[in-house]
Structure formats: structure tokens, C-alpha cells
Write an enzyme that holds these catalytic residues in place. Structure first.
Site, PDB file in Angstrom:
ATOM      1  N   ASP A  16     -41.557 -70.659  17.222  1.00  0.00           N
ATOM      2  CA  ASP A  16     -41.578 -71.139  16.387  1.00  0.00           C
ATOM      3  C   ASP A  16     -42.043 -70.884  15.315  1.00  0.00           C
ATOM      4  O   ASP A  16     -42.220 -71.862  14.295  1.00  0.00           O
ATOM      5  CB  ASP A  16     -40.656 -72.232  16.644  1.00  0.00           C
ATOM      6  N   HIS A  46     -35.289 -65.482  15.163  1.00  0.00           N
ATOM      7  CA  HIS A  46     -36.738 -65.769  14.321  1.00  0.00           C
ATOM      8  C   HIS A  46     -36.229 -65.541  12.930  1.00  0.00           C
ATOM      9  O   HIS A  46     -35.281 -64.510  12.390  1.00  0.00           O
ATOM     10  CB  HIS A  46     -37.784 -63.736  14.676  1.00  0.00           C
ATOM     11  N   GLN A 215     -40.555 -66.273  21.773  1.00  0.00           N
ATOM     12  CA  GLN A 215     -41.206 -67.251  22.751  1.00  0.00           C
ATOM     13  C   GLN A 215     -42.606 -67.095  22.079  1.00  0.00           C
ATOM     14  O   GLN A 215     -42.786 -67.027  20.831  1.00  0.00           O
ATOM     15  CB  GLN A 215     -41.300 -67.551  24.134  1.00  0.00           C
ATOM     16  N   THR A 230     -40.596 -69.917  30.497  1.00  0.00           N
ATOM     17  CA  THR A 230     -39.402 -68.840  30.365  1.00  0.00           C
ATOM     18  C   THR A 230     -39.789 -67.963  31.058  1.00  0.00           C
ATOM     19  O   THR A 230     -40.835 -67.642  32.013  1.00  0.00           O
ATOM     20  CB  THR A 230     -39.701 -68.691  28.862  1.00  0.00           C
TER      21      THR A 230
END
Length: 404
Positions: A16, A46, A215, A230
Site C-alpha cells: 500500500d 494498486h 505487496q 504472504t
């Protein structure tokens, strides 16, 4: 240094940080042959806002799509045909701009359902997930050599067999019927251009490409705070496996953010509302905090270094006078300026590090006069892109620094 113009965009935080808006801005600096996705899948989010105000949250299509830049999904991407079809519809079905490596894994409704079921079982001990089944897809493939891949959609017989095996492996789940999934995946195969691994070399030879990561490094499967990570390599490693030479661009915000559970040392009660981020059913709460120089320095180190930095959300410090830069941690009264990386692929050591971070608190805090200069100094890299808003027109790019 000559990087043939190729640029790889990697988030040095928990995701983010603004990879989408950075990629969109890079695509406006000159001709770009393609945006190449090199990890993750449909869980990416995104955000891009055009100068005219159009907004789209990119997941599998590259963030240069609104400028007509083609997207290539490399073999490291987990492809979700159902989610991709929905995203394509929102974009006007630009399938002519999309190529997909046939070796990429396919995410199915059963992977997604199994992912969500596992998170529900964890209750308050959730690890955090986007609920899209990306991790479950990778996990299944590690134990099943016949895991479905994109090239399988070119053969209805092979596709049905491999999808049926996934369905059988997870048992009764609230997911779509097999026949419906087979039909949808075959339709996907008719709509997209499926290529082999030789295709990428031609793209790179034709001109400048932008590699778009998903990510962030602090969520990396091997380098993040295990188990709050992740199932994806979020560093530059996948790019290095695809391209021999490229500019390493690390992206950070002026304030650190994190979705969901896991250590977040610099968390703070800052008044920084987000237009495109919030609490999600699977990700959990969206948290904000001071710029975490300690964690970002670690990210730069384990990513193998950066050639330059993109600093986003530079409009935030004037809006939040309480925002600071955290340059050290306090751990039981000891000052901690550097997170020492564990040996590669040592999840036991990463879990031990996670426990230490959970006990740590912000140490030294400062308020920079010049945020880009101070961030560049702390991370020992030049700031080559400054972002003061969501549109590409809100960016300042030092193009010569990236050999564009």
C-alpha cells in the site's frame, strides 16, 4: 550505470505504499513496451487516478493500462481467471493488451474457499489474508506436480482433470460447480494470449519495461515477520530471474501502514484517513504509524539494495503535525537501530524476530524539515521520485537518475 531502461518497482513496507501510482507515473515518462507483473496475484490492489479523475484499483492488469501500456503476467504470478474477467470488464475488456506465461499457476474457487475457511478457523489468531486463495494456490502446487497452470486452459480434457483434482483435494466447500469453472477457464483461454517463457526476452529486447511488484518486502514469504506474511517473493529476486539488468526502485510512504495483524512497531494514533484503504473482512484493520526507518532499512538490506527511492504521500506531513520518523526501537530498555537479517529461508529465526518486534516500541522520533532528503539519508539511497498526490501530474521525477 546502464539498466537498458528497465525499472523494477518494489514496496519497502507492508504494501500500500503507492506502487500503482508510481508505475502509472513511470509509464508517462516515455515509451514503455510493457508492465511486467512478477509476483502475487488477484490480491493486489494498486490504485491509479488519472489526471481527469478516473480511478481504478489494479489487481492483475498492470498499472499502465489506462495509458494503453500492455501487461505481461510472468510465470511468478498466480492467475485468477474469474477475478481477471471482472477486472477486465471494469476496464473495458482490454484483453488485447494482455499476455500470460503458460507456466503461471491458476487460482481456483476451491483455493479461495479453502483460504477463507482456514482464516475463519484461526479466529482471533488470524495471520491476515486478502481471502483470494493466492497462498493456498502456491501451497497446493508445492505438493501437487499436476497443479493447474495457465497452459492447461488450452486443453479441455487436461483442464477438467486438474481442476477436478483440486476440487477433490479440498472436499466439500462453498464454491462454484466444476462444469462452470471449466467453462469460465476455457473462455479465459480464448480471450488472452498465452505465451511461453521465450516471449519475455523479446519484450525486454524491444524496449523499456516496468516491473510491477505486489505487496511489500516486510510481507515477504522468507524475509517478513513470519507467520504474518504472504506466500510470495516480494523482493527483487523474481525480477533478477527474469531480467539481467534493471533499476531497483524502492517505494515508501512518508508514514508507514499495515493491513491486518502482525508486528507494527511504529504504529501511532495519527489522523491520516485513506480514500482507498480501510478495514477489510479478510485483511483486517488498516493501521497507520510513523515512518519506520528501522524496518525500511531492513527491507532495503534483504532486498539486495536499491538504486533509488520513490517517496509517496508527501502531502501528508503538512496535514498531520504529529507525524514523525522513527529512527530506533526500544526493546526492554535497549536501543535498537538495525534489524539483523536471519539466514535466508530460516523461518524459525524469522518467527523469533517476530516475537522480538512484538515487544518493541518506538525509540527515537524526529520531525524532518525536508522529508525526501531525510528519508534518502536514512535509507542511504537517492530519492528519484516524489509524489504529492494520487495523480501522475502530482509527481516529480528525476529521470536522469534512473537512466531513462
Amino acid at each position: 550505470m546502464n539498466h537498458a531502461g528497465h525499472v523494477a518497482v518494489v514496496d519497502l513496507g507492508y504494501g500500500d505504499a503507492g506502487k500503482g501510482t508510481v508505475v502509472d507515473a513511470l509509464c508517462a515518462t516515455g515509451p514503455v513496451t510493457a508492465v511486467i507483473r512478477f509476483n502475487g496475484g488477484a490480491q493486489a490492489a494498486h490504485n491509479v487516478v488519472t489526471p481527469e479523475g478516473r480511478h481504478h484499483t489494479f489487481a492483475q492488469f498492470g498499472s499502465g493500462t489506462l495509458q494503453g501500456v500492455p501487461t505481461h503476467l510472468s510465470r511468478f504470478v498466480v492467475v485468477d481467471p474469474l477475478a481477471l474477467a471482472a477486472e477486465a470488464a471494469a476496464l473495458g475488456n482490454p484483453f488485447h493488451l494482455l499476455t500470460v506465461d503458460g507456466d503461471a499457476l491458476l487460482a481456483t474457487p476451491w483455493h479461495r474457499a479453502a483460504n477463507r475457511a482456514r482464516e475463519r478457523r484461526r479466529g482471533r489468531g488470524r495471520h491476515g489474508s486478502c481471502g483470494m486463495g493466492v497462498g493456498q494456490t502456491v501451497e497446493y502446487a508445492l505438493g501437487h506436480p499436476d497443479a493447474p497452470r495457465v497452459r492447461d486452459v488450452l486443453s479441455s480434457t487436461r483442464l477438467r482433470s486438474r481442476l477436478a483434482a483440486v476440487q477433490a483435494a479440498y472436499g466439500p466447500l462453498d464454491a462454484a460447480p466444476l462444469d462452470d469453472v471449466v467453462d469460465a477457464f476455457l473462455a479465459f483461454g480464448r480471450m488472452v494470449s498465452i505465451v511461453d517463457d521465450s516471449y519475455l526476452g523479446g519484450l525486454l529486447d524491444r524496449g523499456r519495461c516496468v516491473f510491477e511488484g505486489a505487496q511489500g518486502v516486510l510481507l515477504d514469504e522468507w524475509r517478513g515477520w513470519h507467520p504474518y506474511t504472504t506466500w510470495s517473493t516480494t523482493t527483487f529476486d523474481n525480477v533478477a530471474a527474469l531480467c539481467p539488468d534493471f533499476f531497483r526502485l524502492g517505494v515508501v510512504r512518508t508514514y508507514t501502514t499495515r493491513h491486518g495483524p502482525g508486528p507494527f512497531v511504529a504504529a501511532a494514533p495519527l489522523d491520516l484517513p485513506e480514500a482507498h484503504n480501510g478495514t477489510g473482512e479478510w485483511q483486517g484493520a488498516f493501521r497507520v504509524g510513523h515512518f519506520d526507518a528501522v524496518a525500511h532499512r531492513y527491507a532495503v538490506e534483504v532486498a539486495g539494495g536499491v538504486d533509488g527511492l520513490a517517496v509517496t504521500h508527501l502531502d501528508a506531513p503538512p496535514r498531520e503535525p504529529g507525524l514523525r520518523v522513527c529512527t530506533s526501537y526500544d526493546l526492554d530498555g535497549a536501543r535498537w537501530e538495525r534489524i539483523v537479517p536471519a539466514p535466508p529461508r530460516d523461518l524459525g529465526r524469522q518467527a523469533a524476530l517476530t516475537a522480538l518486534l512484538a515487544r518493541s516500541r518506538p525509540g527515537d522520533l524526529e520531525r524532518p524539515v525536508d522529508w525526501p532528503d531525510r528519508i534518502g539519508e536514512l535509507l542511504d539511497a537517492p530519492v528519484v521520485l516524489e509524489s504529492y498526490g494520487p495523480r501522475r501530474t502530482d509527481k516529480r521525477i528525476a529521470a536522469p537518475a534512473m537512466a531513462l
